[in-house]
Design a protein around this motif. Structure first.
Motif, PDB file in Angstrom:
ATOM      1  N   GLN B 241      -0.339 -79.107  16.866  1.00 30.98           N
ATOM      2  CA  GLN B 241       0.477 -78.403  17.871  1.00 30.98           C
ATOM      3  C   GLN B 241       1.598 -79.296  18.391  1.00 30.98           C
ATOM      4  N   LEU B 242       1.258 -80.549  18.692  1.00 33.25           N
ATOM      5  CA  LEU B 242       2.275 -81.448  19.232  1.00 33.25           C
ATOM      6  C   LEU B 242       3.324 -81.761  18.169  1.00 33.25           C
ATOM      7  N   ALA B 243       2.877 -81.984  16.934  1.00 33.22           N
ATOM      8  CA  ALA B 243       3.825 -82.279  15.851  1.00 33.22           C
ATOM      9  C   ALA B 243       4.753 -81.093  15.637  1.00 33.22           C
ATOM     10  N   ASP B 244       4.210 -79.902  15.770  1.00 33.05           N
ATOM     11  CA  ASP B 244       4.989 -78.684  15.593  1.00 33.05           C
ATOM     12  C   ASP B 244       6.158 -78.627  16.592  1.00 33.05           C
ATOM     13  N   MET B 245       5.944 -79.154  17.794  1.00 33.30           N
ATOM     14  CA  MET B 245       7.032 -79.163  18.791  1.00 33.30           C
ATOM     15  C   MET B 245       8.203 -80.004  18.302  1.00 33.30           C
ATOM     16  N   ALA B 246       7.933 -80.954  17.399  1.00 31.12           N
ATOM     17  CA  ALA B 246       9.005 -81.785  16.847  1.00 31.12           C
ATOM     18  C   ALA B 246       9.408 -81.293  15.460  1.00 31.12           C
ATOM     19  N   GLY B 247       8.920 -80.120  15.076  1.00 34.84           N
ATOM     20  CA  GLY B 247       9.270 -79.549  13.777  1.00 34.84           C
ATOM     21  C   GLY B 247       8.571 -80.214  12.607  1.00 34.84           C
ATOM     22  N   LEU B 248       7.451 -80.869  12.883  1.00 34.43           N
ATOM     23  CA  LEU B 248       6.737 -81.613  11.835  1.00 34.43           C
ATOM     24  C   LEU B 248       5.442 -80.894  11.479  1.00 34.43           C
ATOM     25  N   ARG B 249       5.215 -80.731  10.158  1.00 31.62           N
ATOM     26  CA  ARG B 249       3.986 -80.121   9.675  1.00 31.62           C
ATOM     27  C   ARG B 249       3.072 -81.212   9.139  1.00 31.62           C
ATOM     28  N   LEU B 250       1.760 -81.035   9.288  1.00 34.95           N
ATOM     29  CA  LEU B 250       0.850 -82.116   8.908  1.00 34.95           C
ATOM     30  C   LEU B 250      -0.320 -81.610   8.070  1.00 34.95           C
ATOM     31  N   PRO B 251      -0.889 -82.500   7.262  1.00 33.20           N
ATOM     32  CA  PRO B 251      -2.068 -82.131   6.473  1.00 33.20           C
ATOM     33  C   PRO B 251      -3.350 -82.298   7.279  1.00 33.20           C
ATOM     34  N   ILE B 252      -3.420 -81.602   8.413  1.00 37.13           N
ATOM     35  CA  ILE B 252      -4.552 -81.771   9.335  1.00 37.13           C
ATOM     36  C   ILE B 252      -5.183 -80.416   9.624  1.00 37.13           C
ATOM     37  N   THR B 253      -6.499 -80.399   9.698  1.00 39.27           N
ATOM     38  CA  THR B 253      -7.235 -79.203  10.098  1.00 39.27           C
ATOM     39  C   THR B 253      -8.156 -79.586  11.255  1.00 39.27           C
ATOM     40  N   SER B 254      -8.219 -78.744  12.274  1.00 41.34           N
ATOM     41  CA  SER B 254      -9.058 -79.044  13.440  1.00 41.34           C
ATOM     42  C   SER B 254     -10.388 -78.298  13.370  1.00 41.34           C
ATOM     43  N   ILE B 255     -11.458 -79.046  13.500  1.00 40.89           N
ATOM     44  CA  ILE B 255     -12.788 -78.426  13.502  1.00 40.89           C
ATOM     45  C   ILE B 255     -13.620 -79.027  14.646  1.00 40.89           C
ATOM     46  N   ALA B 256     -14.688 -78.339  15.004  1.00 39.86           N
ATOM     47  CA  ALA B 256     -15.531 -78.831  16.095  1.00 39.86           C
ATOM     48  C   ALA B 256     -16.722 -79.607  15.530  1.00 39.86           C
ATOM     49  N   LEU B 257     -16.983 -80.765  16.125  1.00 38.28           N
ATOM     50  CA  LEU B 257     -18.195 -81.524  15.799  1.00 38.28           C
ATOM     51  C   LEU B 257     -19.057 -81.578  17.051  1.00 38.28           C
ATOM     52  N   GLN B 258     -20.339 -81.273  16.893  1.00 37.08           N
ATOM     53  CA  GLN B 258     -21.230 -81.250  18.045  1.00 37.08           C
ATOM     54  C   GLN B 258     -22.012 -82.557  18.176  1.00 37.08           C
ATOM     55  N   GLY B 259     -22.309 -82.902  19.416  1.00 37.80           N
ATOM     56  CA  GLY B 259     -23.206 -84.007  19.712  1.00 37.80           C
ATOM     57  C   GLY B 259     -24.274 -83.480  20.656  1.00 37.80           C
ATOM     58  N   MET B 260     -25.405 -84.120  20.701  1.00 38.67           N
ATOM     59  CA  MET B 260     -26.475 -83.639  21.572  1.00 38.67           C
ATOM     60  C   MET B 260     -27.368 -84.794  22.021  1.00 38.67           C
ATOM     61  N   VAL B 261     -27.938 -84.660  23.216  1.00 37.80           N
ATOM     62  CA  VAL B 261     -28.880 -85.666  23.688  1.00 37.80           C
ATOM     63  C   VAL B 261     -30.156 -85.006  24.209  1.00 37.80           C
ATOM     64  N   THR B 262     -31.247 -85.762  24.042  1.00 40.98           N
ATOM     65  CA  THR B 262     -32.540 -85.311  24.574  1.00 40.98           C
ATOM     66  C   THR B 262     -32.681 -85.789  26.014  1.00 40.98           C
ATOM     67  N   GLU B 263     -33.760 -85.382  26.636  1.00 42.19           N
ATOM     68  CA  GLU B 263     -34.118 -85.961  27.928  1.00 42.19           C
ATOM     69  C   GLU B 263     -34.353 -87.469  27.718  1.00 42.19           C
ATOM     70  N   PRO B 264     -34.158 -88.275  28.775  1.00 43.79           N
ATOM     71  CA  PRO B 264     -34.346 -89.716  28.601  1.00 43.79           C
ATOM     72  C   PRO B 264     -35.825 -90.092  28.491  1.00 43.79           C
ATOM     73  N   VAL B 265     -36.101 -91.079  27.626  1.00 38.74           N
ATOM     74  CA  VAL B 265     -37.469 -91.592  27.484  1.00 38.74           C
ATOM     75  C   VAL B 265     -37.435 -93.115  27.464  1.00 38.74           C
ATOM     76  N   GLN B 266     -38.599 -93.721  27.519  1.00 40.25           N
ATOM     77  CA  GLN B 266     -38.691 -95.175  27.440  1.00 40.25           C
ATOM     78  C   GLN B 266     -38.102 -95.654  26.113  1.00 40.25           C
ATOM     79  N   PRO B 267     -37.697 -96.926  26.051  1.00 39.96           N
ATOM     80  CA  PRO B 267     -37.144 -97.427  24.776  1.00 39.96           C
ATOM     81  C   PRO B 267     -38.128 -97.214  23.628  1.00 39.96           C
ATOM     82  N   ILE B 268     -37.672 -96.559  22.569  1.00 39.18           N
ATOM     83  CA  ILE B 268     -38.551 -96.290  21.435  1.00 39.18           C
ATOM     84  C   ILE B 268     -37.844 -96.515  20.108  1.00 39.18           C
TER      85      ILE B 268
END
Ligand SMILES: Cc1cc2nc3c(=O)[nH]c(=O)nc-3n(C[C@H](O)[C@H](O)[C@H](O)COP(=O)(O)OP(=O)(O)OC[C@H]3O[C@@H](n4cnc5c(N)ncnc54)[C@H](O)[C@@H]3O)c2cc1C
Ligand SMILES: [Zn+2]
Lengths: 89, 414
Positions: B241-268
């Motif tokens: 989107q930002l490159a487009d404002m300058a008239g530049l096209r890019l070989p980029i695709t945007s995708i979502a990557l998920q992260g997740m955490v559990t409840e905290p536990v003792q060091p294991i």
């Protein structure tokens, strides 16, 4: 999970499908005359639309047909789907 | 800015910790800067820091649409390693890992860098063969990596289920790899950049650009127009989107990557473990949560969230590998919008727009690259020629065909 309307089978869960990228990429008509830049444009450069997106999906674990979907890349809302080659519907 | 030390903690204790100075300034934007960086993620902030501190470019602004470090730099799973397959990647990421080794001192900020090892396990004979080749390639690049047999894997991960559905055949480890605290990296660079005179301007979205003759004159922002001599885009999933404002096209695709955490536990669990084949990775944070992730949601997305089935695949793989985690509750799930290049390698440097530089293609693995990305982009911008380590990572590789196909080479690993 997206619910994707396959134009052949009806609405199914996304994990029956695979994504195939933007549908606007057209295979060049004159491949032997293309410059390296033009090849790069066809192979790698993308619109990467934020908003309403025309894209390909394939029903891998169903009828195995490729088809077009219109989907919003911000909300993930699927606006419609249609068979390849058909204008609408 | 006050120096952080045991002494300063003691001194501030006497005044009830009420007199700490703020970590970075909150200035109003000036009309003009020598360098304007868009995006206050790790890459934008680090670039500003190295420009001001080492390249003598002091009149620098970093514009951020939201709050600093709130993009992928504050959403990732913090894995740091340099065990890439190709020599070009090895050299670049090793530079970054070495900068990480001293980053706490450099920034006078505890980034909690912990070299607890990054262990990659393989779940088939074929994968084992590929991993031998991969581990050898890494050694040929002069970077540490060791093959492990099943017994040795158990030493690093005592609770692992070696005879899971796709039994573990072996693996390899980069002992110098590990993790660090992502927020601290963003905050540490922000604090030192600000101390070196950089204006970090938050709540200042860039909405348009004024260009002439393939040059950018100024940026339109929520806080007015800001002109500059040189500009850099460090906006991850929004680069197109930002490159487009300058008239530049890019070989980029945007995708979502998920992260997740559990409840905290003792060091294991005191290493970082990943399996490319059954597609999961896991580590334990200093707060006790197990931090995990796996594959991305493989369709274009600008939503900072993903699908439930992707989470389920990840959890299924995780509890197969580590059954002892099966009864933990998941506490949070989130996603970041990742800027993917076709070869899953970064694109950093000059563009066809004369005074515009980009730092993109970091995709699902650019956290570990923040120190080197900032260092090398700052050099590139100050000298207007690519830093030696960045030469292979230029935009023209897509037409020359010199792709650096790390996606195929190193699979899931972040
Ligand atoms: C779930 C997840 C896990 C990951 N795990 C790892 C890992 O373990 N190891 C690893 O090395 N990498 C990992 N990554 C990748 C890593 O997080 C990114 O590659 C890295 O943080 C990118 O940094 P950045 O500074 O380029 O982008 P960001 O930190 O996203 O910063 C970009 C900034 O630009 C701002 N911006 C956007 N548009 C505008 C605008 N118009 N105007 C002004 N500002 C704007 C955004 O608000 C944002 O703050 C992971 C990513 C995710 C999402
Ligand atoms: Zn179907």
């Amino acid at each position: 999970m997206l619910r994707i309307p396959c134009p052949y089978c009806g609405i199914r869960d996304q994990d029956e499908f695979r994504f195939g990228g933007e549908s606007r990429a057209r295979r060049p008509e004159n491949p032997d005359q293309l410059s390296d830049e033009e090849w790069a444009e066809y192979l790698f450069y993308r619109d990467n639309v934020k908003g309403r997106h025309e894209e390909l999906w394939v029903h891998s674990y169903g009828c195995r047909q490729w088809f077009n979907v219109t989907r919003d890349t911000c909300t993930h809302e699927i606006v419609g789907s249609r068979r390849i080659g058909s204008v609408n519907g | 800015m006050s120096h952080y030390s045991a002494l300063s903690i003691l001194r501030n204790a006497f005044s009830g910790h009420r007199n700490w100075t703020r970590a970075w300034q909150d200035p109003e934007p000036k009309k003009h800067y020598d360098v304007v960086i868009v995006g206050a993620g790790g890459h934008g902030l680090a670039t500003a820091y190295y420009l001001a501190r080492y390249q003598g470019v002091k009149n620098v602004a970093v514009l951020e649409k939201d709050y600093l470090g709130g993009g992928n730099s504050g959403r990732n799973t913090q894995v740091c390693r340099s065990n890439y397959f190709y020599p070009q990647s090895g050299a670049f990421y090793e530079h970054s890992l070495q900068l990480f080794e001293d980053l706490g001192q450099e920034l006078n900020f505890n980034v909690m860098f912990s070299q607890r090892g990054v262990l990659s396990v393989c779940n088939s004979m074929h994968e084992l063969e590929i991993y031998r080749r991969w581990a050898n390639a890494i050694r040929m690049n002069g970077i540490d990596s060791e093959m492990l047999d099943r017994g040795e894997i158990r030493k690093y991960a005592p609770h692992i289920n070696l005879d899971c559905r796709f039994p573990i055949r072996g693996g390899f480890i980069q002992k110098r790899g590990g993790m660090s605290r992502h927020d601290a990296v963003a905050w540490g660079y922000a604090r030192q950049a600000s101390a070196a005179g950089v204006d970090i301007i938050q709540q200042c979205e860039v909405t348009g650009m004024v260009t002439s003759d393939s040059r950018i004159e100024s940026l339109q922002t929520r806080k007015g127009d800001i002109s500059g001599d040189r500009f850099a885009l460090c906006v991850a999933g929004h680069t197109s989107q930002l490159a487009d404002m300058a008239g530049l096209r890019l070989p980029i695709t945007s995708i979502a990557l998920q992260g997740m955490v559990t409840e905290p536990v003792q060091p294991i669990f005191d290493t970082v473990m990943m399996s490319a084949q059954i597609h999961t990775y896991v580590s334990q944070s200093d707060r006790g949560e197990l931090v995990t992730g796996g594959g991305a949601d493989l369709y274009n997305s600008y939503a900072q969230r993903g699908s439930l089935d992707t989470q389920q695949h990840n959890f299924a793989a995780l509890v197969e590998l580590m059954p002892i985690f099966s009864r933990l509750r998941m506490m949070r799930v989130w996603a970041g919008v990742c800027d993917m290049a076709y070869d899953v390698s970064p694109i950093v440097g000059k563009t066809p727009v004369e005074n515009l530089y980009i730092s993109t293609g970091w995709g699902t693995g650019g956290y570990k690259a923040i120190p080197a990305g900032g260092d090398c982009l700052a050099y590139t911008m100050a000298n207007d020629r690519p830093h030696e380590l960045l030469r292979p990572f230029q935009l023209d590789r897509f037409s020359s065909g010199r792709l650096i196909d790390e996606g195929a080479a190193s699979g899931v690993a972040h």
